[in-house]
Design an enzyme around this catalytic site. Structure first.
Site, PDB file in Angstrom:
ATOM      1  N   CYS A 114       0.863  -1.190   0.000  1.00 47.34           N
ATOM      2  CA  CYS A 114       0.000   0.000   0.000  1.00 47.34           C
ATOM      3  C   CYS A 114       0.896   1.235   0.000  1.00 47.34           C
ATOM      4  O   CYS A 114       2.046   1.167  -0.454  1.00 47.34           O
ATOM      5  CB  CYS A 114      -0.984  -0.034   1.175  1.00 47.34           C
ATOM      6  SG  CYS A 114      -0.227  -0.041   2.811  1.00 47.34           S
ATOM      7  N   ASN A 156       2.193   1.513   4.475  1.00 49.91           N
ATOM      8  CA  ASN A 156       2.515   0.221   5.130  1.00 49.91           C
ATOM      9  C   ASN A 156       2.199   0.246   6.629  1.00 49.91           C
ATOM     10  O   ASN A 156       2.901  -0.388   7.423  1.00 49.91           O
ATOM     11  CB  ASN A 156       3.981  -0.183   4.869  1.00 49.91           C
ATOM     12  CG  ASN A 156       4.316  -1.625   5.236  1.00 49.91           C
ATOM     13  OD1 ASN A 156       5.413  -1.924   5.680  1.00 49.91           O
ATOM     14  ND2 ASN A 156       3.383  -2.527   5.068  1.00 49.91           N
ATOM     15  N   CYS A 197      -1.529   0.670   7.402  1.00 51.80           N
ATOM     16  CA  CYS A 197      -2.975   0.381   7.479  1.00 51.80           C
ATOM     17  C   CYS A 197      -3.349  -0.857   6.657  1.00 51.80           C
ATOM     18  O   CYS A 197      -3.505  -1.950   7.212  1.00 51.80           O
ATOM     19  CB  CYS A 197      -3.797   1.579   7.011  1.00 51.80           C
ATOM     20  SG  CYS A 197      -3.560   3.061   8.013  1.00 51.80           S
ATOM     21  N   ARG A 198      -3.483  -0.710   5.350  1.00 48.78           N
ATOM     22  CA  ARG A 198      -4.040  -1.791   4.530  1.00 48.78           C
ATOM     23  C   ARG A 198      -3.119  -3.000   4.368  1.00 48.78           C
ATOM     24  O   ARG A 198      -3.530  -4.149   4.608  1.00 48.78           O
ATOM     25  CB  ARG A 198      -4.437  -1.249   3.148  1.00 48.78           C
ATOM     26  CG  ARG A 198      -5.576  -0.261   3.205  1.00 48.78           C
ATOM     27  CD  ARG A 198      -5.702   0.528   1.921  1.00 48.78           C
ATOM     28  NE  ARG A 198      -4.569   1.423   1.735  1.00 48.78           N
ATOM     29  CZ  ARG A 198      -4.350   2.184   0.678  1.00 48.78           C
ATOM     30  NH1 ARG A 198      -5.206   2.127  -0.337  1.00 48.78           N
ATOM     31  NH2 ARG A 198      -3.311   2.987   0.606  1.00 48.78           N
ATOM     32  N   SER A 199      -1.874  -2.771   3.939  1.00 49.77           N
ATOM     33  CA  SER A 199      -1.034  -3.938   3.619  1.00 49.77           C
ATOM     34  C   SER A 199      -0.589  -4.745   4.850  1.00 49.77           C
ATOM     35  O   SER A 199      -0.546  -5.978   4.763  1.00 49.77           O
ATOM     36  CB  SER A 199       0.158  -3.560   2.726  1.00 49.77           C
ATOM     37  OG  SER A 199       1.043  -2.675   3.356  1.00 49.77           O
ATOM     38  N   ASP A 203      -8.281   3.799   0.946  1.00 57.07           N
ATOM     39  CA  ASP A 203      -7.311   4.210   1.965  1.00 57.07           C
ATOM     40  C   ASP A 203      -8.066   4.724   3.194  1.00 57.07           C
ATOM     41  O   ASP A 203      -8.769   5.731   3.107  1.00 57.07           O
ATOM     42  CB  ASP A 203      -6.436   5.321   1.364  1.00 57.07           C
ATOM     43  CG  ASP A 203      -5.350   5.779   2.308  1.00 57.07           C
ATOM     44  OD1 ASP A 203      -5.423   5.450   3.513  1.00 57.07           O
ATOM     45  OD2 ASP A 203      -4.431   6.469   1.840  1.00 57.07           O
TER      46      ASP A 203
HETATM   47  P1  4NP Z   1      -1.872   2.776   4.080  1.00 57.91           P
HETATM   48  O1  4NP Z   1      -2.530   4.115   4.655  1.00 57.91           O
HETATM   49  O2  4NP Z   1      -1.280   3.114   2.744  1.00 57.91           O
HETATM   50  O3  4NP Z   1      -3.031   1.830   3.969  1.00 57.91           O
HETATM   51  O4  4NP Z   1      -0.838   2.335   5.111  1.00 57.91           O
HETATM   52  C1  4NP Z   1      -1.816   5.316   4.790  1.00 57.91           C
HETATM   53  C2  4NP Z   1      -0.946   5.471   5.841  1.00 57.91           C
HETATM   54  C3  4NP Z   1      -0.255   6.671   5.994  1.00 57.91           C
HETATM   55  C4  4NP Z   1      -0.465   7.695   5.095  1.00 57.91           C
HETATM   56  C5  4NP Z   1      -1.333   7.535   4.025  1.00 57.91           C
HETATM   57  C6  4NP Z   1      -2.012   6.321   3.878  1.00 57.91           C
HETATM   58  N1  4NP Z   1       0.203   8.934   5.274  1.00 57.91           N
HETATM   59  O5  4NP Z   1      -0.055   9.860   4.486  1.00 57.91           O
HETATM   60  O6  4NP Z   1       1.034   9.046   6.188  1.00 57.91           O
END
Ligand code: 4NP
Length: 157
Positions: free
Chosen positions: A8, A11, A13-15, A123
């Site tokens: 993702c 790294n 939340c989703r992955s 997201d």
């Molecule tokens: P992820 O979510 O890609 O599912 O881990 C996010 C985590 C952090 C951020 C964006 C999306 N960020 O902008 O810090």
């Protein structure tokens, strides 16, 4: 060993949730000796970080152990993994840019979602806690379908 990488943006939340859920499913199916998985983010914002507290919460609510530290996706991961699963179209494009070419083993996670194919795993970072439960539900059905696909490709019963 067949190696799977979930990717993702951050790294956290989703992955890492996909990784934890897939590990749990592999154990339930007695496949942990044949299929392994990891996760990474295309950005470097959260390298070394634990998953987001809301990710940990949704995993724990569903009885899934989660233990990961953020790491960034690198070009070499393209060759080091048998399956690369991008959580959304933006992650997919970023991975192609990093690898320098399209890859026959790069898929969108929701390529395997029979309910709504080839769209993004949304997201959840800037939304409310509900978003994390929605991600869990999407991943739950997509990962089952993905596991069936891998088993079929490799002739596992
Ligand atoms: P992820 O979510 O890609 O599912 O881990 C996010 C985590 C952090 C951020 C964006 C999306 N960020 O902008 O810090």
């Amino acid at each position: 060993m067949i190696n799977v990488l979930f990717v993702c943006l951050g790294n956290i939340c989703r992955s890492p949730l996909a990784e934890a859920m897939f590990k749990f499913k592999l154990q339930e199916s007695n496949l942990e000796g044949r299929i392994a998985c990891d996760s990474a983010g295309t950005a470097n914002y959260h390298v070394g970080d634990l998953p987001d507290s809301r990710t940990i919460e949704v995993a724990e609510r569903h009885g899934i152990p989660i233990n990961h530290r953020g790491r960034q996706f690198h070009r070499e991961d393209g060759d080091g993994f048998d399956y690369l699963l991008a959580m959304d179209n933006s992650n997919y494009q970023n991975m192609v840019s990093e690898m320098g070419e399209e890859s026959s083993h790069l898929y969108l996670m929701r390529h395997f979602d029979a309910m709504e194919k080839d769209t993004d795993v949304p997201d959840p970072y800037y939304g409310s806690g509900d978003g994390f439960e929605r991600v869990y539900q999407i991943l739950d059905r997509s990962l089952d379908e993905f596991m069936a696909f891998v088993k079929k490709e490799h002739g596992f019963s």
